[in-house]
Structures are given as C-alpha cells and as structure tokens.
Design a protein around this motif. Structure first.
Motif, PDB file in Angstrom:
ATOM      1  N   MET A  68      41.041 118.101 115.635  1.00  0.00           N
ATOM      2  CA  MET A  68      41.191 118.119 117.544  1.00  0.00           C
ATOM      3  C   MET A  68      43.129 118.297 117.207  1.00  0.00           C
ATOM      4  SD  MET A  68      39.546 115.089 119.045  1.00  0.00           S
ATOM      5  CE  MET A  68      41.417 113.924 119.629  1.00  0.00           C
ATOM      6  N   ASP A  69      43.733 117.343 116.322  1.00  0.00           N
ATOM      7  CA  ASP A  69      44.873 116.964 116.139  1.00  0.00           C
ATOM      8  C   ASP A  69      45.529 118.581 116.367  1.00  0.00           C
ATOM      9  OD1 ASP A  69      43.882 114.678 116.904  1.00  0.00           O
ATOM     10  OD2 ASP A  69      44.672 113.985 114.264  1.00  0.00           O
ATOM     11  N   MET A 123      44.832 111.026 122.319  1.00  0.00           N
ATOM     12  CA  MET A 123      44.601 110.806 121.074  1.00  0.00           C
ATOM     13  C   MET A 123      45.904 111.839 120.917  1.00  0.00           C
ATOM     14  SD  MET A 123      40.972 110.607 119.833  1.00  0.00           S
ATOM     15  CE  MET A 123      40.968 108.070 120.056  1.00  0.00           C
ATOM     16  N   GLY A 124      45.833 112.318 119.203  1.00  0.00           N
ATOM     17  CA  GLY A 124      46.269 113.314 118.533  1.00  0.00           C
ATOM     18  C   GLY A 124      47.177 112.853 117.314  1.00  0.00           C
ATOM     19  N   ARG A 125      47.134 111.049 117.036  1.00  0.00           N
ATOM     20  CA  ARG A 125      47.654 110.730 115.883  1.00  0.00           C
ATOM     21  C   ARG A 125      48.991 110.886 116.082  1.00  0.00           C
ATOM     22  NH1 ARG A 125      43.833 108.911 111.214  1.00  0.00           N
ATOM     23  NH2 ARG A 125      42.975 109.640 112.226  1.00  0.00           N
ATOM     24  N   HIS A 179      38.305 108.316 122.919  1.00  0.00           N
ATOM     25  CA  HIS A 179      37.397 108.942 122.434  1.00  0.00           C
ATOM     26  C   HIS A 179      36.760 109.907 123.531  1.00  0.00           C
ATOM     27  CE1 HIS A 179      38.221 106.174 119.436  1.00  0.00           C
ATOM     28  NE2 HIS A 179      37.447 107.153 118.567  1.00  0.00           N
ATOM     29  N   ARG A 230      46.260 101.617 114.774  1.00  0.00           N
ATOM     30  CA  ARG A 230      45.925 103.024 115.382  1.00  0.00           C
ATOM     31  C   ARG A 230      47.280 102.291 116.446  1.00  0.00           C
ATOM     32  NH1 ARG A 230      43.245 105.156 112.947  1.00  0.00           N
ATOM     33  NH2 ARG A 230      40.653 105.349 112.464  1.00  0.00           N
TER      34      ARG A 230
HETATM   35  O1  F6P Z   1      42.153 112.952 114.359  1.00  0.00           O
HETATM   36  C1  F6P Z   1      41.211 112.915 115.051  1.00  0.00           C
HETATM   37  C2  F6P Z   1      41.519 111.908 116.340  1.00  0.00           C
HETATM   38  O2  F6P Z   1      40.318 111.915 116.896  1.00  0.00           O
HETATM   39  C3  F6P Z   1      42.661 110.983 116.567  1.00  0.00           C
HETATM   40  O3  F6P Z   1      43.147 111.595 117.712  1.00  0.00           O
HETATM   41  C4  F6P Z   1      43.108 109.458 116.137  1.00  0.00           C
HETATM   42  O4  F6P Z   1      43.551 109.310 116.132  1.00  0.00           O
HETATM   43  C5  F6P Z   1      41.794 109.067 115.267  1.00  0.00           C
HETATM   44  O5  F6P Z   1      40.754 110.566 115.080  1.00  0.00           O
HETATM   45  C6  F6P Z   1      41.033 108.276 116.055  1.00  0.00           C
HETATM   46  O6  F6P Z   1      40.021 107.947 115.233  1.00  0.00           O
HETATM   47  P1  F6P Z   1      38.267 106.706 115.270  1.00  0.00           P
HETATM   48  O7  F6P Z   1      37.633 107.837 115.779  1.00  0.00           O
HETATM   49  O8  F6P Z   1      38.258 106.296 113.680  1.00  0.00           O
HETATM   50  O9  F6P Z   1      39.387 105.946 115.612  1.00  0.00           O
END
Ligand code: F6P
Length: 365
Positions: A139-140, A182-184, A286, A258
């Motif tokens: 989704m990023d 989010m978006g890494r 999330h 994170r």
């Molecule tokens: O890569 C998708 C993502 O939702 C990112 O945007 C976010 O940094 C990461 O995964 C969160 O990961 P997790 O669900 O393991 O906390």
C-alpha cells in the motif's frame, strides 16, 4: 498446468482478497485449473495447511480488506525457527519440505502475493525450480517496477478521510492537528492524502523538514485568516537536522524500526514555537489498511489478478506482475528484489510535478 496454489505473506494490504478472488475465478473459469490457498503464508506451505478455493467461496470478497488466506509476517522457510529436538529452537532451511508439499499436493504453480520479504522467498523458491508468479503487494506504492500497486488508493483514501475530518474540528478550535500516516520510507500516501484533504503542511521523507518552516507556514495561514492547520506527517518523514524519532521497536521483525510517534513529536515541538495555538496529534496507524477497498483498487486488483493467470498460462514463471501506463506486464523476481535491496524503491520526486502542484496551491513542506 492443472493445479495452482496461492499464498499471501507479510502485512495485509487492501486489495489482497480481490486479487485472490480474481485469480481463483479466472484460473477456474478460463483455464479449468484447480486452485488451493495455503493459509498463514509460508507457514501454511511448510505445514501443508491449505484450503480449496472455489468460485463460490471467493465470490463475495471483491471489496473486503485483509486476506481470507491470512498472513504471517516473518516466516522465511529458508531460515525458519524449528524445534531442535532438545526442548529449544534452532533456525534451519526447511524450504525442501515446502517443495515436497507442493509435489505431494500436485501443485504446478505457486502464486505469491507479497512485498519485499515475501517476494525474496518467492525468488528463492524460483531458484529452486518451483514455478512461481509474484503479485506485488504494497500500500506504500514504493515499488519501482510498477506504476501503482493495489491497496495504495484505498489506504490513501482513508488517510484523506482522516484529514477531512480533522479539518472541521481544527477549524472550530483554531487548532493545529498533526496526523501521522503510514507509508514506510516513501511519502506517497501522505502527499496524496495531504493534497486530496487540503492539509496545510505535508511532511514526507523525501523533503526533510524543520519545525521553523512548519511554524512559518502555520503563521502564514493565520495571517490569511486561516487560523487552523492540519499537518499531514508521513511516518518516515525526516527532521532536516537529523533528529531521530523511533517509535515502537519490534525486536524480531525483519524491519525492526517503526516510526510511529513522529506526529506526536512534531506536535510537541510545534507547541513550543506557536504558543498561540493548541496543538494535537493523531495516529490512525493500521486503520488506513482496513475496511472495504475503493472502486479503483477493485479494478486494479482484477487487472493484477487476471494478468497473473495469463502469465501462468504463458508459462512465464519467475516473474512479478506489473502495470505501466495502460499496459499490464511483468518483471523478473530477480530484478524486483535486487531493486529493493539497494534502496531503489520508488520515491516522491521532491522537484516533481506533484510537489510543484501542491506548492502552487499553498501546501508547505
Ligand atoms: O508496508 C506497509 C505498512 O503498513 C507500512 O506503511 C508500515 O510502516 C508497516 O507496514 C507497518 O507494519 P506492521 O503492520 O508490521 O506494524
């Protein structure tokens, strides 16, 4: 090809179910393949834990978020935690067990829905001679080989709704509200949601920021008679002076850092320099990944899914499905994984058209 198997690995992403549905329906109705789905990603493959997928069983999941096949985040069968026989655990390459299971089940092709980590194992299975097709999941939207990945539009749309909702409450109280998205390490979700939701400021990883500049943008809005501002903060945005904000650390995660907590830090810092405003922060986290998917992602998932089955029919294994312009295509797994490893993900161009358009309508960075 008589029988194919699907599995989804890594974090879930809006659109996975729609892709599972499309592949199942197309494989059965167009080519007469049998379809099974391993549950819990690679773990299911290791334990030979699967379900039969039928056109009927997938009919209604065209818009449902998540994955009916479930997912496991860290399972790598090439380096897998197993009992050592003495009450402890040891890491071992158990990929042969998976290959045996595929043979036992009569699976001719394994279709793997996943991001970097999951597709790395897909490449490794391909190197072991398994017929693999990858359907990229993020989704990023940071995958270089494809224009847009399913899930991005849905996640970004929920992010937009958050910003929309924050606008009215920020306006009512003349507040500044920082919203983390989010978006890494890529700013796509924040830039799109920020643009669509009319955030006054967008902080994205590709354009390091200073609190002074954010404060200046807020003051400028004040002077224009807009004494409220929503600041869209990408979880991976960076302070120009190198200040690090590390949120929750998941020790045994393949991606241990994170960023969550950045919007709260930005809000704290802002409060010190704009004492005339109350500042708040929210982190939908999330939430932007869940719920029903947008119409556009439904279409995209159909296109990705049908293209995956066509690759199977053409015997083009070892590849990942892509979309470029109006064309569905494919790139070799070797290339996709290589790009991720050397940090060649797709990033927002700080001097690109989109950022220029945002600036033209008064959005600050
Ligand atoms: O890569 C998708 C993502 O939702 C990112 O945007 C976010 O940094 C990461 O995964 C969160 O990961 P997790 O669900 O393991 O906390």
């Amino acid at each position: 090809v008589k029988k194919i198997a699907l599995l989804s690995g890594g974090g879930d992403c809006p659109g996975l179910n729609a892709v599972i549905r499309t592949i199942t329906k197309t494989a059965i109705s167009k080519y007469g393949y049998e379809v099974i789905g391993f549950v819990y990603g690679y773990r299911g493959l290791y334990h030979n834990n699967y379900v039969e997928l039928t056109e009927e069983s997938v009919e209604d999941i065209y818009k449902e978020g998540g994955t009916i096949l479930y997912s496991s985040n860290k399972d790598n069968l090439f380096d897998y935690l197993v009992d050592d026989g003495h009450g402890g655990k040891v890491k071992k390459d158990v990929s042969d067990v998976a290959v045996e299971n595929l043979k036992k089940d009569g699976v001719d092709v394994l279709v793997i829905l996943g991001g970097d980590g999951t597709l790395t194992s897909a490449r490794d299975f391909s190197r072991k001679g398994v017929n693999v097709i990858g359907v990229p999941k993020t989704m990023d939207n940071d995958l270089a080989s494809t224009d847009v990945t399913y899930g991005f539009i849905s996640a970004m749309s929920v992010g937009t709704e958050f910003i929309d909702r924050l606008q009215t409450t920020a306006k009512s109280h003349h507040r500044v509200i920082c919203c983390e998205l989010m978006g890494r390490d890529a700013g796509w979700i924040t830039l799109y949601a920020g643009l669509a939701g009319n955030a006054g400021v967008c902080l994205i990883p590709e354009i390091p920021f200073t609190i002074e500049n954010v404060a200046k943008a807020i003051k400028k809005r004040d002077e224009m008679g807009l004494p409220y501002t929503v600041v869209a903060v990408a979880e991976g945005a960076k302070y120009a002076d190198g200040t690090k904000v590390i949120g929750k650390i998941v020790e045994d995660s393949p991606d241990p850092v994170r960023y969550s907590g950045l919007a709260a830090k930005v809000a704290d810092d802002l409060e010190k320099v704009i004492p005339n405003h109350e500042v708040r922060s929210v982190n939908p986290g999330h939430i932007i990944r869940g719920g029903d998917i947008t119409a556009y992602d439904r279409i995209l998932s159909i296109r990705y899914g049908v293209a995956a089955v066509e690759l199977i029919n053409e015997g083009k294994f070892g590849n990942v499905v892509t979309i470029n312009g109006d064309k569905m295509g494919y790139t070799s797994l070797e290339e996709v994984i290589g790009a991720a490893k050397i940090g060649q993900q797709k990033h927002v161009d700080p001097n690109g058209e989109l950022v220029k358009a945002a600036k033209a309508i008064g959005i600050s960075f």
